[in-house]
Design a protein around this motif. Structure first.
Motif, PDB file in Angstrom:
ATOM      1  N   LYS A 199      20.189  15.157  -8.136  1.00 62.93           N
ATOM      2  CA  LYS A 199      20.405  15.552  -9.531  1.00 62.93           C
ATOM      3  C   LYS A 199      19.192  15.223 -10.386  1.00 62.93           C
ATOM      4  N   LEU A 200      18.634  14.015 -10.222  1.00 59.61           N
ATOM      5  CA  LEU A 200      17.453  13.638 -10.994  1.00 59.61           C
ATOM      6  C   LEU A 200      16.263  14.514 -10.614  1.00 59.61           C
ATOM      7  N   GLU A 201      16.139  14.826  -9.327  1.00 59.65           N
ATOM      8  CA  GLU A 201      15.031  15.680  -8.886  1.00 59.65           C
ATOM      9  C   GLU A 201      15.169  17.087  -9.452  1.00 59.65           C
ATOM     10  N   SER A 202      16.407  17.594  -9.526  1.00 61.03           N
ATOM     11  CA  SER A 202      16.642  18.928 -10.085  1.00 61.03           C
ATOM     12  C   SER A 202      16.266  18.976 -11.565  1.00 61.03           C
ATOM     13  N   LEU A 203      16.638  17.937 -12.311  1.00 64.13           N
ATOM     14  CA  LEU A 203      16.273  17.884 -13.722  1.00 64.13           C
ATOM     15  C   LEU A 203      14.758  17.854 -13.887  1.00 64.13           C
ATOM     16  N   HIS A 204      14.089  17.075 -13.040  1.00 62.44           N
ATOM     17  CA  HIS A 204      12.626  17.005 -13.093  1.00 62.44           C
ATOM     18  C   HIS A 204      12.000  18.357 -12.763  1.00 62.44           C
ATOM     19  N   ALA A 205      12.554  19.055 -11.778  1.00 61.94           N
ATOM     20  CA  ALA A 205      11.975  20.318 -11.311  1.00 61.94           C
ATOM     21  C   ALA A 205      12.017  21.406 -12.380  1.00 61.94           C
ATOM     22  N   HIS A 206      12.897  21.255 -13.365  1.00 62.35           N
ATOM     23  CA  HIS A 206      13.041  22.279 -14.402  1.00 62.35           C
ATOM     24  C   HIS A 206      12.167  22.005 -15.626  1.00 62.35           C
ATOM     25  N   ARG A 207      11.330  20.967 -15.571  1.00 62.55           N
ATOM     26  CA  ARG A 207      10.427  20.733 -16.706  1.00 62.55           C
ATOM     27  C   ARG A 207       9.441  21.893 -16.806  1.00 62.55           C
ATOM     28  N   GLN A 208       8.950  22.118 -18.008  1.00 61.67           N
ATOM     29  CA  GLN A 208       8.107  23.288 -18.271  1.00 61.67           C
ATOM     30  C   GLN A 208       6.617  22.960 -18.331  1.00 61.67           C
ATOM     31  N   ASN A 209       6.263  21.664 -18.379  1.00 65.86           N
ATOM     32  CA  ASN A 209       4.877  21.300 -18.643  1.00 65.86           C
ATOM     33  C   ASN A 209       4.285  20.448 -17.528  1.00 65.86           C
ATOM     34  N   ARG A 210       2.960  20.353 -17.527  1.00 64.70           N
ATOM     35  CA  ARG A 210       2.281  19.469 -16.586  1.00 64.70           C
ATOM     36  C   ARG A 210       2.668  18.022 -16.856  1.00 64.70           C
ATOM     37  N   TRP A 211       2.492  17.172 -15.835  1.00 65.49           N
ATOM     38  CA  TRP A 211       2.949  15.788 -15.967  1.00 65.49           C
ATOM     39  C   TRP A 211       2.185  14.874 -15.007  1.00 65.49           C
ATOM     40  N   ARG A 212       2.251  13.598 -15.269  1.00 67.33           N
ATOM     41  CA  ARG A 212       1.803  12.566 -14.340  1.00 67.33           C
ATOM     42  C   ARG A 212       2.421  11.244 -14.762  1.00 67.33           C
ATOM     43  N   VAL A 213       2.472  10.282 -13.844  1.00 67.62           N
ATOM     44  CA  VAL A 213       2.966   8.947 -14.146  1.00 67.62           C
ATOM     45  C   VAL A 213       1.767   8.016 -14.295  1.00 67.62           C
ATOM     46  N   GLU A 214       1.751   7.291 -15.386  1.00 70.87           N
ATOM     47  CA  GLU A 214       0.677   6.343 -15.685  1.00 70.87           C
ATOM     48  C   GLU A 214       1.254   4.932 -15.649  1.00 70.87           C
ATOM     49  N   VAL A 215       0.587   4.018 -14.958  1.00 74.44           N
ATOM     50  CA  VAL A 215       1.035   2.630 -14.885  1.00 74.44           C
ATOM     51  C   VAL A 215       0.083   1.773 -15.703  1.00 74.44           C
ATOM     52  N   ILE A 216       0.621   1.135 -16.742  1.00 75.07           N
ATOM     53  CA  ILE A 216      -0.162   0.266 -17.621  1.00 75.07           C
ATOM     54  C   ILE A 216       0.173  -1.176 -17.273  1.00 75.07           C
ATOM     55  N   SER A 217      -0.825  -1.952 -16.865  1.00 80.39           N
ATOM     56  CA  SER A 217      -0.615  -3.359 -16.520  1.00 80.39           C
ATOM     57  C   SER A 217      -1.043  -4.246 -17.677  1.00 80.39           C
ATOM     58  N   HIS A 218      -0.275  -5.312 -17.901  1.00 75.88           N
ATOM     59  CA  HIS A 218      -0.574  -6.275 -18.949  1.00 75.88           C
ATOM     60  C   HIS A 218      -0.850  -7.640 -18.323  1.00 75.88           C
ATOM     61  N   LYS A 219      -1.381  -8.537 -19.092  1.00 77.35           N
ATOM     62  CA  LYS A 219      -1.815  -9.832 -18.570  1.00 77.35           C
ATOM     63  C   LYS A 219      -0.658 -10.767 -18.239  1.00 77.35           C
ATOM     64  N   ILE A 220       0.502 -10.528 -18.797  1.00 80.41           N
ATOM     65  CA  ILE A 220       1.612 -11.470 -18.612  1.00 80.41           C
ATOM     66  C   ILE A 220       2.578 -10.980 -17.529  1.00 80.41           C
ATOM     67  N   SER A 221       2.026 -10.487 -16.428  1.00 77.38           N
ATOM     68  CA  SER A 221       2.832 -10.032 -15.287  1.00 77.38           C
ATOM     69  C   SER A 221       3.834  -8.961 -15.692  1.00 77.38           C
ATOM     70  N   SER A 222       3.396  -8.034 -16.500  1.00 82.71           N
ATOM     71  CA  SER A 222       4.279  -6.944 -16.906  1.00 82.71           C
ATOM     72  C   SER A 222       3.562  -5.613 -16.741  1.00 82.71           C
ATOM     73  N   GLU A 223       4.377  -4.570 -16.515  1.00 81.11           N
ATOM     74  CA  GLU A 223       3.853  -3.228 -16.315  1.00 81.11           C
ATOM     75  C   GLU A 223       4.717  -2.247 -17.072  1.00 81.11           C
ATOM     76  N   GLU A 224       4.122  -1.148 -17.458  1.00 79.51           N
ATOM     77  CA  GLU A 224       4.862  -0.035 -18.030  1.00 79.51           C
ATOM     78  C   GLU A 224       4.590   1.202 -17.187  1.00 79.51           C
ATOM     79  N   TYR A 225       5.647   1.827 -16.722  1.00 80.69           N
ATOM     80  CA  TYR A 225       5.558   3.064 -15.958  1.00 80.69           C
ATOM     81  C   TYR A 225       5.868   4.205 -16.922  1.00 80.69           C
ATOM     82  N   ARG A 226       4.839   4.972 -17.274  1.00 76.97           N
ATOM     83  CA  ARG A 226       4.967   5.991 -18.324  1.00 76.97           C
ATOM     84  C   ARG A 226       4.893   7.399 -17.734  1.00 76.97           C
ATOM     85  N   LEU A 227       5.735   8.278 -18.245  1.00 75.73           N
ATOM     86  CA  LEU A 227       5.654   9.691 -17.897  1.00 75.73           C
ATOM     87  C   LEU A 227       4.837  10.387 -18.981  1.00 75.73           C
ATOM     88  N   ILE A 228       3.677  10.880 -18.598  1.00 75.98           N
ATOM     89  CA  ILE A 228       2.784  11.572 -19.520  1.00 75.98           C
ATOM     90  C   ILE A 228       2.933  13.070 -19.318  1.00 75.98           C
TER      91      ILE A 228
END
Length: 218
Positions: A67-96
């Motif tokens: 179901k999640l893959e089907s929703l993703h497959a219907h997006r209309q625009n280009r995309w990528r996942v960006e991983v932002i690392s911080h100094k305090i052992s934290s990360e953000e996984y962003r959909l650009i």
């Protein structure tokens, strides 16, 4: 009359570390044209990131990956996942993504010290973000846990997991949605490594590969 918000609640217990951890989460996915997937750490507990696959499998039931893959497959625009690392052992996984005019971050999941923070993301963004998270935090295949396949458990009880209806969204989920809205106004770089709309997120392949690995490690 305010709408009711439907969630699944699930207690969890983790024996993988020196000190037993436990908690409860609420997970919900809206039934709308542009649904959001929410995860809320109840009573200030923190879900270990390597449990997120098992949790979603339990509360979203069979077919959740497709179901999640089907929703993703219907997006209309280009995309990528960006991983932002911080100094305090934290990360953000962003959909650009982009809308043809602007590049923006539409969703993100933060992980701090190996724990999943509360999130509320567009369900169409979930598959590619979860792929990156599960690749780094696989369910039972981290080297330190390979000899302890049953180091975590989910309490068995007729009410767990169980449905719960809330009269309003938890404040932490509201805060996350507002933070997402603020992020979309910032300039992001899509880059030359962006994928075209319709490209697989890799979630199905990642999970199938882990199932094969599980067989080899038995």
């Amino acid at each position: 009359m305010n709408p009711l918000y439907n969630y699944q609640q699930l207690p969890w217990v983790d024996h993988a570390t020196q000190y037993m951890q436990f908690g409860r989460i609420l997970v919900g996915m809206e039934d709308s044209d542009k649904p959001k997937l929410d995860l809320y750490n109840y009573n200030y507990t923190m879900l270990p990131a390597y449990l997120i696959y098992s949790v979603l499998k339990i509360v979203l039931n069979d077919g959740w990956v497709e179901k999640l893959e089907s929703l993703h497959a219907h997006r209309q625009n280009r995309w990528r996942v960006e991983v932002i690392s911080h100094k305090i052992s934290s990360e953000e996984y962003r959909l650009i993504s982009d809308d043809g005019l602007n590049t923006y971050c539409s969703s993100f999941i933060a992980i701090t010290q190996g724990n999943v923070m509360n999130f509320s993301i567009f369900a169409e963004d979930a598959a590619p973000i979860l792929t990156k998270i599960i690749e780094k935090y696989p369910p039972v295949f981290l080297p330190k846990y390979r000899n302890f396949r049953y180091t975590y458990c989910f309490p068995q009880h007729p009410m767990w997991p169980g449905k719960i209806q809330l009269a309003g969204l938890p404040q932490q989920i509201i805060d996350q949605r507002e933070k997402h809205q603020a992020l979309t106004t910032k300039n992001c770089s899509l880059g030359s490594d962006a994928y075209e709309a319709g490209k697989s997120s890799g979630l199905v392949e990642t999970i199938e590969a882990m199932k094969c690995l599980e067989v080899l490690l038995v």
